[in-house]
Motif scaffolding. Structure first.
Motif, PDB file in Angstrom:
ATOM      1  N   ARG A  27       5.898   9.524   8.074  1.00 57.74           N
ATOM      2  CA  ARG A  27       6.292  10.013   6.403  1.00 57.74           C
ATOM      3  C   ARG A  27       5.432  10.757   5.834  1.00 57.74           C
ATOM      4  O   ARG A  27       5.495  11.337   4.741  1.00 57.74           O
ATOM      5  CB  ARG A  27       5.051   8.213   5.669  1.00 57.74           C
ATOM      6  N   SER A  72       9.900   6.980  -0.193  1.00 63.39           N
ATOM      7  CA  SER A  72       8.888   5.712   0.610  1.00 63.39           C
ATOM      8  C   SER A  72       7.898   5.777  -0.284  1.00 63.39           C
ATOM      9  O   SER A  72       7.319   7.043  -1.204  1.00 63.39           O
ATOM     10  CB  SER A  72       9.051   6.041   2.040  1.00 63.39           C
ATOM     11  N   TYR A  73       7.244   4.389   0.287  1.00 63.21           N
ATOM     12  CA  TYR A  73       6.146   3.754  -1.166  1.00 63.21           C
ATOM     13  C   TYR A  73       5.290   4.906  -0.415  1.00 63.21           C
ATOM     14  O   TYR A  73       3.900   5.484  -1.212  1.00 63.21           O
ATOM     15  CB  TYR A  73       5.823   2.707  -1.231  1.00 63.21           C
ATOM     16  N   LYS A 133      -6.582   3.093  -3.735  1.00 57.63           N
ATOM     17  CA  LYS A 133      -6.100   2.122  -3.582  1.00 57.63           C
ATOM     18  C   LYS A 133      -6.390   1.027  -1.918  1.00 57.63           C
ATOM     19  O   LYS A 133      -6.675  -0.043  -2.436  1.00 57.63           O
ATOM     20  CB  LYS A 133      -4.707   1.897  -2.469  1.00 57.63           C
TER      21      LYS A 133
END
Ligand SMILES: N=c1c2ncn([C@@H]3O[C@H](COP(=O)(O)OP(=O)(O)OP(=O)(O)O)[C@@H](O)[C@H]3O)c2ncn1[C@@H]1O[C@H](COP(=O)(O)O)[C@@H](O)[C@H]1O
Length: 109
Positions: A17, A25-26, A41
């Motif tokens: 990714r 996509s996250y 996060k």
């Protein structure tokens, strides 16, 4: 039985990714935002893990730890590292603790 293979598979997915289109996509979006967003996060999930532990709901705790592990894996991938590096470090420590235990317990003869 679930094993460490899941970490290897997830690591490979995360690595794939890194150059992906953020709109798809996250994880790709998080890489695109960069280290500050990833660290934010990790911090949020760490706090949510602590709160889940205090509320005594085991399923909630497991889910928050999964979120924390996942986001720390994104952090590692962002630095070109993977779960395998952490597993190798834990394996190394198993070796070290064995050595220290032997040193702390002199032979009894
Ligand atoms: N394991 C996970 C995983 N755990 C949690 N999350 C996401 O992490 C996000 C953060 O959760 P929060 O509770 O903070 O919710 P939120 O308020 O929506 O988050 P923010 O928008 O504030 O960042 C959520 O959107 C979850 O869906 C995950 N997203 C992806 N994965 C794995 O990563 C793989 C690749 O993901 P994508 O590339 O994003 O499809 C997937 O196939 C999964 O295996």
């Amino acid at each position: 039985m679930v094993s460490a293979e899941i970490l290897e598979r997830l690591s490979a997915t995360l690595a794939s990714r890194r150059d992906a289109d953020p709109s798809t996509s996250y994880v790709a979006r998080l890489f695109h935002k960069g280290q500050e967003a990833i660290l934010k996060k990790v911090g949020e999930e760490a706090v949510e893990t602590i709160m889940a532990a205090k509320d005594g709901d085991k399923l909630h705790l497991v889910r928050e730890v999964a979120d924390l592990w996942f986001h720390t894996m994104v952090l590692l991938a962002n630095e070109g590292l993977s779960a395998e590096d952490v597993l190798a470090e834990l394996a190394r420590r198993e070796g070290i603790s064995g050595i220290e235990e032997k040193a702390a317990r002199p032979a009894q003869d």
